[in-house]
Design a protein around this motif. Structure first.
Motif, PDB file in Angstrom:
ATOM      1  N   VAL A  75       0.860  -1.179   0.000  1.00  0.00           N
ATOM      2  CA  VAL A  75       0.000   0.000   0.000  1.00  0.00           C
ATOM      3  C   VAL A  75       0.901   1.237   0.000  1.00  0.00           C
ATOM      4  O   VAL A  75       1.920   1.254   0.686  1.00  0.00           O
ATOM      5  CB  VAL A  75      -0.906  -0.023   1.256  1.00  0.00           C
ATOM      6  N   LEU A 101      -4.296  -7.355   4.347  1.00  0.00           N
ATOM      7  CA  LEU A 101      -4.845  -6.170   3.693  1.00  0.00           C
ATOM      8  C   LEU A 101      -3.788  -5.110   3.442  1.00  0.00           C
ATOM      9  O   LEU A 101      -4.048  -4.119   2.769  1.00  0.00           O
ATOM     10  CB  LEU A 101      -5.987  -5.595   4.519  1.00  0.00           C
ATOM     11  N   GLY A 102      -2.586  -5.303   4.005  1.00  0.00           N
ATOM     12  CA  GLY A 102      -1.515  -4.379   3.686  1.00  0.00           C
ATOM     13  C   GLY A 102      -1.130  -3.412   4.791  1.00  0.00           C
ATOM     14  O   GLY A 102      -0.411  -2.438   4.538  1.00  0.00           O
ATOM     15  N   VAL A 183     -16.585   7.011   5.800  1.00  0.00           N
ATOM     16  CA  VAL A 183     -15.291   6.624   5.245  1.00  0.00           C
ATOM     17  C   VAL A 183     -14.958   7.474   4.014  1.00  0.00           C
ATOM     18  O   VAL A 183     -13.823   7.906   3.825  1.00  0.00           O
ATOM     19  CB  VAL A 183     -15.332   5.125   4.886  1.00  0.00           C
ATOM     20  N   VAL A 233     -13.185  -4.613   8.014  1.00  0.00           N
ATOM     21  CA  VAL A 233     -14.089  -3.698   7.315  1.00  0.00           C
ATOM     22  C   VAL A 233     -13.475  -2.297   7.273  1.00  0.00           C
ATOM     23  O   VAL A 233     -13.474  -1.639   6.228  1.00  0.00           O
ATOM     24  CB  VAL A 233     -15.479  -3.676   8.001  1.00  0.00           C
ATOM     25  N   THR A 236     -10.444  -2.260   4.815  1.00  0.00           N
ATOM     26  CA  THR A 236     -10.906  -2.412   3.433  1.00  0.00           C
ATOM     27  C   THR A 236     -11.611  -1.152   2.942  1.00  0.00           C
ATOM     28  O   THR A 236     -11.349  -0.668   1.839  1.00  0.00           O
ATOM     29  CB  THR A 236     -11.884  -3.602   3.315  1.00  0.00           C
ATOM     30  N   ALA A 237     -12.497  -0.607   3.772  1.00  0.00           N
ATOM     31  CA  ALA A 237     -13.273   0.566   3.359  1.00  0.00           C
ATOM     32  C   ALA A 237     -12.351   1.764   3.129  1.00  0.00           C
ATOM     33  O   ALA A 237     -12.472   2.461   2.119  1.00  0.00           O
ATOM     34  CB  ALA A 237     -14.327   0.883   4.417  1.00  0.00           C
ATOM     35  N   LEU A 239      -9.020   1.774   2.542  1.00  0.00           N
ATOM     36  CA  LEU A 239      -8.119   1.547   1.403  1.00  0.00           C
ATOM     37  C   LEU A 239      -8.874   1.676   0.081  1.00  0.00           C
ATOM     38  O   LEU A 239      -8.355   2.201  -0.906  1.00  0.00           O
ATOM     39  CB  LEU A 239      -7.436   0.179   1.518  1.00  0.00           C
ATOM     40  N   THR A 240     -10.105   1.178   0.041  1.00  0.00           N
ATOM     41  CA  THR A 240     -10.914   1.315  -1.178  1.00  0.00           C
ATOM     42  C   THR A 240     -11.162   2.787  -1.475  1.00  0.00           C
ATOM     43  O   THR A 240     -10.985   3.250  -2.608  1.00  0.00           O
ATOM     44  CB  THR A 240     -12.272   0.601  -1.008  1.00  0.00           C
ATOM     45  N   SER A 241     -11.550   3.496  -0.442  1.00  0.00           N
ATOM     46  CA  SER A 241     -11.875   4.906  -0.610  1.00  0.00           C
ATOM     47  C   SER A 241     -10.644   5.705  -1.057  1.00  0.00           C
ATOM     48  O   SER A 241     -10.760   6.681  -1.790  1.00  0.00           O
ATOM     49  CB  SER A 241     -12.421   5.411   0.722  1.00  0.00           C
ATOM     50  N   GLY A 243      -8.291   4.457  -2.965  1.00  0.00           N
ATOM     51  CA  GLY A 243      -7.775   3.868  -4.206  1.00  0.00           C
ATOM     52  C   GLY A 243      -6.574   2.959  -3.991  1.00  0.00           C
ATOM     53  O   GLY A 243      -5.721   2.820  -4.866  1.00  0.00           O
ATOM     54  N   GLU A 244      -6.506   2.319  -2.823  1.00  0.00           N
ATOM     55  CA  GLU A 244      -5.310   1.547  -2.472  1.00  0.00           C
ATOM     56  C   GLU A 244      -5.591   0.073  -2.204  1.00  0.00           C
ATOM     57  O   GLU A 244      -4.746  -0.616  -1.638  1.00  0.00           O
ATOM     58  CB  GLU A 244      -4.658   2.157  -1.219  1.00  0.00           C
ATOM     59  N   LEU A 245      -6.778  -0.415  -2.543  1.00  0.00           N
ATOM     60  CA  LEU A 245      -7.049  -1.834  -2.238  1.00  0.00           C
ATOM     61  C   LEU A 245      -6.196  -2.721  -3.128  1.00  0.00           C
ATOM     62  O   LEU A 245      -6.152  -2.529  -4.318  1.00  0.00           O
ATOM     63  CB  LEU A 245      -8.519  -2.190  -2.445  1.00  0.00           C
TER      64      LEU A 245
ATOM     65  N   GLN B 184     -13.014  -0.033  -7.883  1.00  0.00           N
ATOM     66  CA  GLN B 184     -13.402   1.355  -8.166  1.00  0.00           C
ATOM     67  C   GLN B 184     -13.944   1.532  -9.581  1.00  0.00           C
ATOM     68  O   GLN B 184     -14.658   2.494  -9.855  1.00  0.00           O
ATOM     69  CB  GLN B 184     -12.209   2.296  -7.982  1.00  0.00           C
ATOM     70  N   LEU B 220      -9.563  -7.911  -6.117  1.00  0.00           N
ATOM     71  CA  LEU B 220      -9.634  -7.351  -4.754  1.00  0.00           C
ATOM     72  C   LEU B 220      -8.256  -6.916  -4.281  1.00  0.00           C
ATOM     73  O   LEU B 220      -7.948  -6.950  -3.095  1.00  0.00           O
ATOM     74  CB  LEU B 220     -10.244  -8.373  -3.794  1.00  0.00           C
ATOM     75  N   GLY B 221      -7.407  -6.515  -5.215  1.00  0.00           N
ATOM     76  CA  GLY B 221      -6.092  -6.011  -4.842  1.00  0.00           C
ATOM     77  C   GLY B 221      -4.997  -7.029  -5.069  1.00  0.00           C
ATOM     78  O   GLY B 221      -5.256  -8.163  -5.478  1.00  0.00           O
ATOM     79  N   ARG B 223      -2.804  -8.498  -3.003  1.00  0.00           N
ATOM     80  CA  ARG B 223      -2.401  -9.472  -1.980  1.00  0.00           C
ATOM     81  C   ARG B 223      -3.409 -10.609  -1.931  1.00  0.00           C
ATOM     82  O   ARG B 223      -4.607 -10.382  -2.039  1.00  0.00           O
ATOM     83  CB  ARG B 223      -2.258  -8.769  -0.632  1.00  0.00           C
ATOM     84  N   LEU B 225      -5.928 -13.066  -0.556  1.00  0.00           N
ATOM     85  CA  LEU B 225      -6.780 -13.049   0.634  1.00  0.00           C
ATOM     86  C   LEU B 225      -7.130 -14.468   1.067  1.00  0.00           C
ATOM     87  O   LEU B 225      -7.234 -15.371   0.251  1.00  0.00           O
ATOM     88  CB  LEU B 225      -8.074 -12.290   0.338  1.00  0.00           C
ATOM     89  N   LEU B 232     -16.006 -10.846   2.801  1.00  0.00           N
ATOM     90  CA  LEU B 232     -16.133  -9.628   3.596  1.00  0.00           C
ATOM     91  C   LEU B 232     -15.409  -8.472   2.912  1.00  0.00           C
ATOM     92  O   LEU B 232     -15.926  -7.345   2.841  1.00  0.00           O
ATOM     93  CB  LEU B 232     -15.534  -9.894   4.983  1.00  0.00           C
ATOM     94  N   THR B 236     -17.400  -5.252   1.393  1.00  0.00           N
ATOM     95  CA  THR B 236     -17.029  -3.944   1.957  1.00  0.00           C
ATOM     96  C   THR B 236     -16.498  -3.017   0.868  1.00  0.00           C
ATOM     97  O   THR B 236     -16.882  -1.840   0.780  1.00  0.00           O
ATOM     98  CB  THR B 236     -15.950  -4.098   3.038  1.00  0.00           C
ATOM     99  N   ALA B 237     -15.614  -3.536   0.027  1.00  0.00           N
ATOM    100  CA  ALA B 237     -14.988  -2.693  -1.006  1.00  0.00           C
ATOM    101  C   ALA B 237     -16.038  -2.197  -2.000  1.00  0.00           C
ATOM    102  O   ALA B 237     -16.057  -1.009  -2.349  1.00  0.00           O
ATOM    103  CB  ALA B 237     -13.888  -3.479  -1.718  1.00  0.00           C
ATOM    104  N   THR B 240     -18.416   0.315  -0.295  1.00  0.00           N
ATOM    105  CA  THR B 240     -17.722   1.590  -0.082  1.00  0.00           C
ATOM    106  C   THR B 240     -17.637   2.368  -1.393  1.00  0.00           C
ATOM    107  O   THR B 240     -17.947   3.557  -1.454  1.00  0.00           O
ATOM    108  CB  THR B 240     -16.296   1.338   0.442  1.00  0.00           C
ATOM    109  N   LEU B 245     -21.750   1.903   2.272  1.00  0.00           N
ATOM    110  CA  LEU B 245     -21.330   1.191   3.500  1.00  0.00           C
ATOM    111  C   LEU B 245     -22.167   1.656   4.669  1.00  0.00           C
ATOM    112  O   LEU B 245     -22.365   2.846   4.859  1.00  0.00           O
ATOM    113  CB  LEU B 245     -19.845   1.437   3.795  1.00  0.00           C
TER     114      LEU B 245
END
Lengths: 245, 245
Positions: A75, A101-102, A183, A233, A236-237, A239-241, A243-245, B184, B220-221, B223, B225, B232, B236-237, B240, B245
């Protein structure tokens, strides 16, 4: 996927590097690999190498790094999970998920409603256990970075120290007081501490203290989350928001 | 929080409604509530009422709905989780988490790499078990909607039927083939099926079949999972990203 081994003092130019005891035991006794087997070794700081097993003993093993390999992406900003210590198994899952998740680091804190005391955490050597879980999760998710698990502290002691970047404290759906943000309303910072509470949540005094220390209260939506799912949650929320998921 | 009871055939105008057997047993034997206790009852379709206990027997209990109450908010679009059946405990967690995040329904599917067969799922009556978990999770998270858990089916049978809205199939980091989108990049649909694989992921043939049926592959990125965390993270992603969310 090739078997992966964690070698904190990895020297990529060495012709023969012995693995740490526990990693060697895994190679020899669990995976039963022999000389010539292809494996991967990583230093926990982002370096990952393709390597060859060059020596196998009864309880020891050595490898020769061959070529640099590409780990799972990191990330771009450092996100630290500050987590109210949960009951045994649940905390293991939280550490595993945060690494996957990083997260850049994990800081366990003991708060008013924690069901475990700071001295119990210390005596039971849980931080060492969580650090081992972080290593194992890094192996599974493909990261070459092993996030550090900090020593457990009281929430107040953690809040008393300034941090780089923003502090975000996750609040329950009922805690929609002043200034709680969604978020999506949290601008992407350069680094962040994401603070998630234990089973019983935060006391009003703790929330106030966190906000006095500059923490921004963040809502994870209108439905009450299980304590052990909330960190996953939250990360994830955010990082998604961002742009890093 | 008041104790909550699930009454599928709830009649809000009744002066005395008996609870279903298992709910009554919980009221009488676990919570040991008496006449006059304030509780909440919900119909699983969005209706939640404040109610009073008006009769308690050895194994029975009746309540009188008093006033409509406000449940946790529902997600504005119907998101169905289509999940490759996981091993026992993990599947329980996935069902609980999906309900807590606001899923409208859960459809278990058996695919090539599932570690459990369709006939085992049927014989062991797991769908009934998952439905009970969905009820219990709705109670905990504050929803007055109980998502339906569908009968388990083969992935191919599920894909053969058209669906309203979009189909999104989650792929692993290595599966970055043609057309894989980031979370996204998935525009907010009117309703969605989110398809998540079992421990071993999808076979190439399954992925192809899913895409032929119109499913959009979503990453989902970078990494890898854990299989039981992926649903989950996916829900969540997406929620969001859709502002839900």
């Amino acid at each position: 996927m090739r078997p992966r081994f964690y070698v904190p003092d990895l020297d990529a130019t060495a012709a023969c590097m012995s693995l740490p005891d526990d990693e060697a035991a895994h190679l020899v006794r669990v995976l039963r690999l022999g000389t010539g087997a292809e494996v991967e070794v990583f230093d926990g700081r982002g370096g990952l190498w393709l390597a060859e097993v060059v020596e196998v003993g009864k309880r020891s093993a050595s490898v020769r790094p061959i070529a640099r390999a590409t780990p799972a992406p990191e990330v771009a900003l450092a996100v630290t999970l500050v987590i109210g210590v949960l009951k045994a198994d649940k905390m293991d899952d939280v550490v595993r998920d945060a690494v996957m998740l990083g997260a850049a680091g994990i800081m366990p804190v003991v708060s008013e409603r924690s069901e475990i005391s700071l001295s119990t955490v210390d005596k039971s050597q849980r931080v060492a256990r969580w650090q081992r879980i972080a290593v194992s999760s890094a192996k599974q998710c493909g990261r070459a970075v092993v996030p550090a698990v900090g020593a457990a502290r009281l929430l107040a002691a953690y809040l008393a120290e300034p941090v780089d970047g923003v502090r975000l404290i996750c609040v329950e759906p009922s805690g929609t007081g002043d200034g709680v943000r969604s978020v999506q309303a949290v601008a992407k910072p350069t680094s962040a501490h994401v603070i998630v509470g234990p089973e019983g949540g935060w006391s009003p005094a703790e929330l106030e203290a966190a906000m006095r220390s500059g923490a921004v209260p963040v809502s994870l939506g209108g439905r009450t989350l299980r304590a052990d799912a909330a960190p996953l949650v939250a990360l994830t929320a955010l990082l998604t928001s961002w742009g890093e998921l």
